[in-house]
Design an enzyme around this catalytic site. Sequence first.
Site, short mmCIF file in Angstrom:
data_model
loop_
_atom_site.label_atom_id
_atom_site.label_comp_id
_atom_site.label_asym_id
_atom_site.label_seq_id
_atom_site.Cartn_x
_atom_site.Cartn_y
_atom_site.Cartn_z
N TYR A 146 0.77 -1.15 -0.16
CA TYR A 146 -0.01 0.04 -0.03
C TYR A 146 0.81 1.52 -0.06
O TYR A 146 0.38 2.36 -0.60
CB TYR A 146 -0.86 0.00 1.30
N LYS A 195 3.75 -15.46 3.05
CA LYS A 195 3.88 -16.42 2.08
C LYS A 195 5.36 -16.22 1.90
O LYS A 195 6.24 -15.95 1.03
CB LYS A 195 3.53 -15.29 0.62
N ASP A 227 -2.37 -18.62 1.40
CA ASP A 227 -3.26 -19.26 0.38
C ASP A 227 -4.18 -20.47 1.45
O ASP A 227 -5.21 -20.61 1.28
CB ASP A 227 -2.62 -19.88 -0.68
N ASP A 251 -5.84 -7.13 4.19
CA ASP A 251 -7.36 -6.49 3.65
C ASP A 251 -8.00 -7.72 2.92
O ASP A 251 -9.18 -7.72 3.09
CB ASP A 251 -6.49 -5.57 2.45
N ASP A 255 -11.80 -9.34 4.66
CA ASP A 255 -13.25 -9.31 4.03
C ASP A 255 -13.82 -10.72 3.96
O ASP A 255 -14.95 -11.30 4.21
CB ASP A 255 -12.97 -8.84 2.54
#
Length: 361
Positions: A146, A195, A227, A251, A255
């Site tokens: 970001y 990751k 993942d 982020d 959700d």
Amino acid sequence: MKCNITCIPGDGIGPEIVAEAKKVLEKVAKVYGHELQFKDILMGGASIDVHGIPLTDEAIADCKAADAVLMGSIGGNTSTSPWYQLPPEKRPEAGLLKLRKALNLFANLRPAYLYEELAGACPLKEEISAAGFDMMIMRELTGGLYFGERKTVTEDGVRKAIDTLTYDENEIRRIAIKGFDIARKRRGKVTSVDKANVLDSSRLWRAVVNEVAKDYPDVELEHMLVDNCAMQLVKDPAQFDVILTENMFGDILSDEASMVTGSIGMLSSASLNDSKFGLYEPSHGSAPDIAGQDIANPIATILSASMMLRYSFDLDKEADAIDGAVKKVLQDGYRTIDIMSTGMKQVGCKEMGDLIVERIS
Ligand code: IPM
Ligand code: MG
């Protein structure tokens, strides 16, 4: 107690839901004898319309001068709103990112909890939802993709876009410490998500989290690849207590976690710096398609106001009163349209606010 709260109603349903949260806070103040001062400021599209930019320096100063900030939501329809014809740094979301950075709000707390009363809205199979879940997503909020350098160039006639993902060990350490501190007050487990099988930033993340963990022998730590985490959230959400992760992964995962609770309209959030100061906002967006119709669910914003009382003002009793009133309203069968099910009583945004206010005494 005297508290100065800067409010950012914002765009879309923002002004409607913030109005309800203010009503609830005013009732709490009356019942428990506190003095609240509110000041409204513009951000996002509302600020673009007046000032041509999504966040002015005066607005930042008003936030810095407050004890805490309560926000609704910002942004509009990205395909149709004229705000999205502007260059990226002048769009509504740029205001929010600038504010997060200016206030150093590096720790984003997003609780995802399955209310018994809304278990029917959970999209998972009953044998999974029956176990319930109660997790806290701790998202790093001022670093990573970001805020890394980005640019779009044309090389030999080919357009090319570059975003950079950078973390230094201090940025990782301070969010990890918050994560472990919060886990200690909950069920004592941290799942650090990265990751590390591909990214250098994730390998550093994992190393620093392991170092911090040494100071918390009472907290269980596990590492999970992002993942796999996305999969585990729908396969067995009950396994999670605190999910600690970087900005972009947080982020996306937040959700996903919110959706398994049944409605994103229920989820609050807090963004904190290293003092007691915080910005509190629902986890959902501005829902421009339903703005102005008095049908939005104000509960996520009301629960964010409760987080504000708890984290910025140490008013736990008052925060419990709000959380209890929300639970009671659900037990009494009231639902906004997003969480409506057969046999329940459907109410609008304002009525939901009033019903919660009535249950605080
Ligand atoms: C969120 C939102 C923001 C983000 C957008 C509006 C910039 O999706 O708070 O999760 O990506 O951080
Ligand atoms: Mg998001």
